[in-house]
Motif scaffolding. Structure first.
Motif, mmCIF file in Angstrom:
data_model
loop_
_atom_site.group_PDB
_atom_site.id
_atom_site.type_symbol
_atom_site.label_atom_id
_atom_site.label_comp_id
_atom_site.label_asym_id
_atom_site.label_seq_id
_atom_site.Cartn_x
_atom_site.Cartn_y
_atom_site.Cartn_z
ATOM 1 N N LYS A 168 0.832 -1.199 0.000
ATOM 2 C CA LYS A 168 0.000 0.000 0.000
ATOM 3 C C LYS A 168 0.870 1.254 0.000
ATOM 4 O O LYS A 168 0.610 2.217 -0.722
ATOM 5 C CB LYS A 168 -0.916 -0.012 1.223
ATOM 6 N N THR A 172 1.450 4.179 -2.888
ATOM 7 C CA THR A 172 1.331 5.595 -2.541
ATOM 8 C C THR A 172 2.511 6.389 -3.086
ATOM 9 O O THR A 172 2.342 7.481 -3.649
ATOM 10 C CB THR A 172 1.254 5.769 -1.007
ATOM 11 N N TRP A 217 -4.198 -0.194 -4.745
ATOM 12 C CA TRP A 217 -3.749 0.463 -3.517
ATOM 13 C C TRP A 217 -4.209 -0.229 -2.250
ATOM 14 O O TRP A 217 -3.440 -0.429 -1.322
ATOM 15 C CB TRP A 217 -4.243 1.918 -3.532
ATOM 16 N N ASP A 218 -5.466 -0.626 -2.192
ATOM 17 C CA ASP A 218 -6.005 -1.196 -0.959
ATOM 18 C C ASP A 218 -6.465 -2.649 -1.143
ATOM 19 O O ASP A 218 -7.279 -3.137 -0.362
ATOM 20 C CB ASP A 218 -7.180 -0.344 -0.459
ATOM 21 N N LYS A 220 -6.077 -6.644 -0.970
ATOM 22 C CA LYS A 220 -5.404 -7.520 -0.011
ATOM 23 C C LYS A 220 -4.387 -8.408 -0.698
ATOM 24 O O LYS A 220 -3.395 -8.816 -0.105
ATOM 25 C CB LYS A 220 -6.429 -8.391 0.728
#
Length: 221
Positions: A168, A172, A217-218, A220
């Motif tokens: 993650k 970013t 990005w998020d 799992k």
């Protein structure tokens, strides 16, 4: 444009500097992995990175066939002496990154370490290239300076803020970096007619990097 002569081959100075930056990136990543990786994993990851670089070089050379087919048809040996230029380089980078990502999935529990190594390599190459460009290229000095400084600061920021210790966080960093590169490109470079729907090929590349990073990005897995 600055050109240097190597034996019978003339090469643009910027590509020569990029080659030096890539070698520097491989050296830095090798020493980083020597300290942090187990011996077997180090060999596999370094082989993955170096093979991706080699694939990129082959695609870069071969992209001339896609971008300038008439040149290759008239003179097939042009594939030995010429490349696809800046657009061909971006195509090569896309192929290299895709190869890296596909192969990185096979490392399973070590995939984060592989990602960190890949990001380190990319940032060292970019910062190294722009630092060399400041001293050896005559054009766009402010652009190269801000790219070099921004890339180094972002890498250090990602390390000390532990962004590089999770996927993650890595995504970013990629998003921030891509926005930064696009802003510098819009503000400091003259693009002329080399645009498609208001963006250059390079800017579309960073748009794609942002969208892909947001998508993953998020997630799992």
């Amino acid at each position: 444009m600055e050109i240097i002569q190597i034996a019978s081959i003339a090469i643009l100075l910027k590509w020569f500097l990029l080659g030096i930056a890539i070698i520097l990136g491989l050296v830095v990543v090798h020493f980083y992995m020597k300290v942090t990786f187990e011996n077997e994993l180090r060999k596999k990851v370094f082989e993955l990175i170096s093979n991706s670089v080699f694939l990129g070089f082959i695609v870069w050379k071969g992209s001339l066939l896609l971008l300038e087919p008439t040149v290759v048809i008239k003179s097939p040996l042009s594939l030995l002496y010429f490349t696809g230029g800046s657009n061909g380089l971006l195509i090569a980078i896309i192929f290299s990154i895709t190869n890296f990502l596909v192969k990185a999935k096979t490392f399973n529990h070590s995939s984060l370490q592989v990602w960190k190594s890949g990001i380190l390599f990319i940032f060292v190459v970019l910062s190294g290239y722009h630092i060399l460009a400041i001293f050896f290229l005559e054009n766009n000095l402010l652009y190269h300076l801000l790219n070099a400084v921004g890339t180094i600061i972002l890498l250090l920021f990602g390390y000390y803020r532990k962004y590089l210790f999770s996927l993650k966080g890595i995504f970013t960093i990629i998003i921030i970096f891509s926005f930064y590169r696009m802003i510098l490109s819009f503000a400091l470079l003259e693009h002329g007619g080399n645009q498609f729907l208001m963006f250059t090929f390079e800017q579309w590349f960073f748009v794609g990097a942002i969208l892909i990073s947001i998508f993953y990005w998020d997630r799992k897995k």
